[in-house]
Design a protein around this motif. Structure first.
Motif, mmCIF file in Angstrom:
data_model
loop_
_atom_site.group_PDB
_atom_site.id
_atom_site.type_symbol
_atom_site.label_atom_id
_atom_site.label_comp_id
_atom_site.label_asym_id
_atom_site.label_seq_id
_atom_site.Cartn_x
_atom_site.Cartn_y
_atom_site.Cartn_z
ATOM 1 N N SER A 209 0.664 -1.039 0.024
ATOM 2 C CA SER A 209 0.020 -0.014 0.120
ATOM 3 C C SER A 209 0.604 1.172 0.021
ATOM 4 O O SER A 209 0.531 2.076 -0.334
ATOM 5 C CB SER A 209 -1.110 0.025 1.350
ATOM 6 O OG SER A 209 -0.214 0.198 2.203
ATOM 7 N N MET A 210 2.016 1.257 0.564
ATOM 8 C CA MET A 210 2.892 2.415 0.631
ATOM 9 C C MET A 210 3.366 2.532 -0.843
ATOM 10 O O MET A 210 4.013 3.638 -0.926
ATOM 11 C CB MET A 210 4.046 2.057 1.524
ATOM 12 C CG MET A 210 3.664 2.150 2.990
ATOM 13 S SD MET A 210 5.048 1.775 4.114
ATOM 14 C CE MET A 210 4.023 1.638 5.576
ATOM 15 N N ALA A 211 3.418 1.507 -1.729
ATOM 16 C CA ALA A 211 3.852 1.681 -3.009
ATOM 17 C C ALA A 211 2.837 2.653 -3.607
ATOM 18 O O ALA A 211 3.417 3.034 -4.811
ATOM 19 C CB ALA A 211 4.288 0.364 -3.671
ATOM 20 N N GLN A 212 1.839 2.804 -3.188
ATOM 21 C CA GLN A 212 0.856 3.694 -3.832
ATOM 22 C C GLN A 212 0.992 5.289 -3.422
ATOM 23 O O GLN A 212 0.636 6.074 -4.208
ATOM 24 C CB GLN A 212 -0.487 3.372 -3.687
ATOM 25 C CG GLN A 212 -0.887 1.751 -3.951
ATOM 26 C CD GLN A 212 -2.095 1.381 -3.508
ATOM 27 O OE1 GLN A 212 -3.114 2.282 -3.164
ATOM 28 N NE2 GLN A 212 -2.545 0.065 -3.718
ATOM 29 N N GLY A 213 1.855 5.477 -2.133
ATOM 30 C CA GLY A 213 1.955 6.785 -1.684
ATOM 31 C C GLY A 213 2.110 6.670 -0.295
ATOM 32 O O GLY A 213 1.786 6.077 0.388
ATOM 33 N N LEU A 214 2.993 7.902 -0.008
ATOM 34 C CA LEU A 214 3.266 8.003 1.443
ATOM 35 C C LEU A 214 3.745 9.629 1.464
ATOM 36 O O LEU A 214 3.745 10.114 0.617
ATOM 37 C CB LEU A 214 4.370 7.227 1.849
ATOM 38 C CG LEU A 214 5.958 6.985 1.341
ATOM 39 C CD1 LEU A 214 6.851 6.235 2.358
ATOM 40 C CD2 LEU A 214 5.958 6.416 -0.081
ATOM 41 N N GLU A 215 4.150 9.952 2.947
ATOM 42 C CA GLU A 215 4.697 11.202 3.158
ATOM 43 C C GLU A 215 6.009 11.286 3.445
ATOM 44 O O GLU A 215 6.465 10.303 3.895
ATOM 45 C CB GLU A 215 3.900 11.594 4.178
ATOM 46 C CG GLU A 215 2.288 11.817 4.353
ATOM 47 C CD GLU A 215 1.864 12.871 3.111
ATOM 48 O OE1 GLU A 215 2.439 13.982 3.258
ATOM 49 O OE2 GLU A 215 1.065 12.555 2.271
ATOM 50 N N ALA A 216 6.602 12.344 3.450
ATOM 51 C CA ALA A 216 7.974 12.903 3.584
ATOM 52 C C ALA A 216 7.969 13.820 4.711
ATOM 53 O O ALA A 216 7.266 14.731 4.290
ATOM 54 C CB ALA A 216 8.711 12.840 2.559
ATOM 55 N N PHE A 217 8.938 13.965 5.635
ATOM 56 C CA PHE A 217 9.234 14.905 6.577
ATOM 57 C C PHE A 217 10.846 15.313 6.504
ATOM 58 O O PHE A 217 11.429 14.434 6.703
ATOM 59 C CB PHE A 217 8.710 14.677 8.010
ATOM 60 C CG PHE A 217 7.234 14.593 8.231
ATOM 61 C CD1 PHE A 217 6.563 15.454 8.368
ATOM 62 C CD2 PHE A 217 6.797 13.323 8.110
ATOM 63 C CE1 PHE A 217 5.113 15.329 8.768
ATOM 64 C CE2 PHE A 217 5.281 13.014 8.304
ATOM 65 C CZ PHE A 217 4.524 14.040 8.674
ATOM 66 N N VAL A 218 11.028 16.523 6.033
ATOM 67 C CA VAL A 218 12.479 16.854 5.881
ATOM 68 C C VAL A 218 12.682 17.974 6.894
ATOM 69 O O VAL A 218 12.042 19.029 6.568
ATOM 70 C CB VAL A 218 12.575 17.389 4.358
ATOM 71 C CG1 VAL A 218 14.138 17.549 4.216
ATOM 72 C CG2 VAL A 218 12.375 16.039 3.394
ATOM 73 N N ARG A 219 13.546 17.965 7.721
ATOM 74 C CA ARG A 219 14.119 18.999 8.274
ATOM 75 C C ARG A 219 15.449 19.606 7.699
ATOM 76 O O ARG A 219 16.476 18.738 7.530
ATOM 77 C CB ARG A 219 14.454 18.688 9.902
ATOM 78 C CG ARG A 219 15.009 19.587 10.765
ATOM 79 C CD ARG A 219 15.283 19.399 12.160
ATOM 80 N NE ARG A 219 13.932 19.230 12.740
ATOM 81 C CZ ARG A 219 13.347 20.378 13.072
ATOM 82 N NH1 ARG A 219 13.979 21.654 13.015
ATOM 83 N NH2 ARG A 219 12.008 20.286 13.669
ATOM 84 N N GLY A 220 15.527 20.923 7.701
ATOM 85 C CA GLY A 220 16.728 21.715 6.867
ATOM 86 C C GLY A 220 17.489 22.321 7.861
ATOM 87 O O GLY A 220 16.908 22.746 8.985
ATOM 88 N N ASP A 221 18.607 22.693 7.541
ATOM 89 C CA ASP A 221 19.419 23.685 8.285
ATOM 90 C C ASP A 221 18.791 24.973 8.014
ATOM 91 O O ASP A 221 18.425 25.310 7.081
ATOM 92 C CB ASP A 221 20.721 23.633 7.719
ATOM 93 C CG ASP A 221 21.869 24.275 8.506
ATOM 94 O OD1 ASP A 221 21.505 25.391 9.203
ATOM 95 O OD2 ASP A 221 23.116 23.933 8.332
ATOM 96 N N SER A 222 18.710 25.693 9.239
ATOM 97 C CA SER A 222 18.028 27.010 9.349
ATOM 98 C C SER A 222 18.841 28.144 8.367
ATOM 99 O O SER A 222 18.257 28.991 7.891
ATOM 100 C CB SER A 222 18.111 27.502 10.594
ATOM 101 O OG SER A 222 19.418 27.488 11.257
ATOM 102 N N SER A 223 20.121 27.834 8.234
ATOM 103 C CA SER A 223 20.985 28.766 7.371
ATOM 104 C C SER A 223 20.889 28.361 5.840
ATOM 105 O O SER A 223 21.225 29.118 4.921
ATOM 106 C CB SER A 223 22.366 28.793 7.742
ATOM 107 O OG SER A 223 22.868 27.699 7.950
#
Length: 390
Positions: A209-223
């Motif tokens: 079922s995940m092959a149909q879609g999922l979410e991504a969370f990405v934390r970046g460097d503030s600078s």
């Protein structure tokens, strides 16, 4: 004005709350893998998802990444029946307690900076070949393990008596802080238990079922925050049919969770500003008319020795009486209004004394400013001209 003031205080109270995670510096977006992935084996799907994670994690400016399925903070809810191994299980599945389920990767806590209260979170060793594990939140621990240590206990996720071994029981290895799933005002509702499961340990059916879609969370460097377009192009490098879409900062997600309160505040503030404008124009107009009508009276008073400050005081007193009468009526109406909007308030009572006090103070100041112009004109009346004109 009182309604707008209460909503302003509500928003300030909400912004002071800890949602259970740090939204600053995090973006989230959806991923729709290539359609051909559905025909691959579960092992191939898992391998591709790891490639997606690695591609995002190696992007410039990225500090942490986690793919996610099922529930998503303040966006998507996924409930599942839970039970605890070793305890008598209810005969009917509907009698089992419900919990929100988050299917995530090991870096999920690092990405959203959710606090770890006890034990550990997932590691890369928690994969499809290792024993199933789970992490629970504080609310679940307090509700179902009062005065006990739940670490080492087993979580039963089978909710179908006809398939008692569809899902293996998972050993609880850690406890994390509670996340306000339904918005910043989530604390006003009964706490909903939360369970975290490793994405790599999902059964083959769920992996498909995940092959149909999922979410991504990405934390970046503030600078050096990562650009979504750059991330999307890197993912398309893996497979040109993969689609990444719906990017938004988590701060926007948190802000949208109180959209109804913000809209109510903006609406009430607009009407309050209009009412304040009309009130000041009305007081100014009435007093200007009264000064015009009483020109002869004022001229006589000045001719008989009245000080100009006495005239100023007389006009301002008339304006003050009108203002106080209006405020008294307005307070009565406001008490009725605030009771109707009590369900929209958070952290402030409908009869909040501070709000009422500052609203009354603001009205008085605006009204006195509106009174001052005709009062100052009355002070400058020349008694000889006033009597001659009459």
């Amino acid at each position: 004005l009182v309604g707008a003031g209460l909503m302003v205080r509500t928003l300030f109270a909400l912004w002071r709350l800890d949602p259970g995670f740090n939204s600053r510096g995090v973006i989230t977006f959806s991923i729709a893998p290539q359609p051909s992935l559905l025909d691959e084996s579960p092992a191939s799907i898992r391998a591709f998802l790891r490639q997606v994670h690695d591609e995002l994690a190696s992007s410039p400016g990225v500090k942490a990444v986690s793919l996610s399925s099922a529930s998503s903070p303040m966006e998507d809810d996924y409930d599942w029946h839970i039970w605890f191994a070793g305890r008598p299980k209810p005969a009917h599945p509907g009698e089992l307690p419900m919990s929100l389920v988050y299917v995530v990767e090991p870096d999920y806590l690092k990405t959203l900076q959710i606090s770890l209260k006890r034990g550990r979170f997932f590691t890369n060793a928690d994969n499809e070949q290792s024993s199933p594990v789970a992490v629970i939140d504080q609310s679940l621990a307090q509700r179902y393990f009062p005065g006990q240590n739940p670490i080492g206990q087993y979580l039963d996720l089978n909710n179908d008596p006809a398939q008692p071994s569809r899902r293996p029981v998972a050993r609880i290895v850690g406890i994390v802080g509670h996340v306000n799933q339904w918005g910043l005002d989530d604390t006003a509702r009964p706490l909903h238990a939360q369970v975290y499961l490793p994405l790599d340990q999902m059964p083959d059916k769920d992996i498909r079922s995940m092959a149909q879609g999922l979410e991504a969370f990405v934390r970046g460097d503030s600078s050096n925050m990562p650009d979504f377009e750059t991330l999307r192009q890197r993912l398309r490098y893996l497979n040109h049919e993969l689609v990444a879409y719906g990017s938004q900062p988590m701060e926007r997600v948190v802000l949208d969770s109180i959209a109804s309160q913000r809209f109510t505040m903006e609406l009430l503030a607009a009407f309050a500003g209009l009412a304040l404008l009309l009130a000041s124009i009305g007081i100014y107009g009435v007093l200007s008319y009264l000064v015009g009508q009483r020109t002869r009276d004022i001229g006589i008073r000045i001719a008989l020795g009245a000080e100009r400050r006495d005239v100023l005081r007389m006009i301002l007193t008339d304006g003050a009486w009108m203002t106080l009468i209006g405020i008294a009526i307005g307070i009565g109406a406001a008490l009725g209004l605030t009771q109707l909007m009590s369900s929209m308030l958070f952290g402030v009572k409908p009869t909040d004394v501070v709000t009422f006090f500052f609203v009354v103070l603001a009205l008085c100041l605006i009204a006195m400013i509106a009174c001052y112009v005709p009062a100052r004109r009355a002070m400058k009346i020349d008694p000889l001209i006033a009597l001659r004109d009459e």
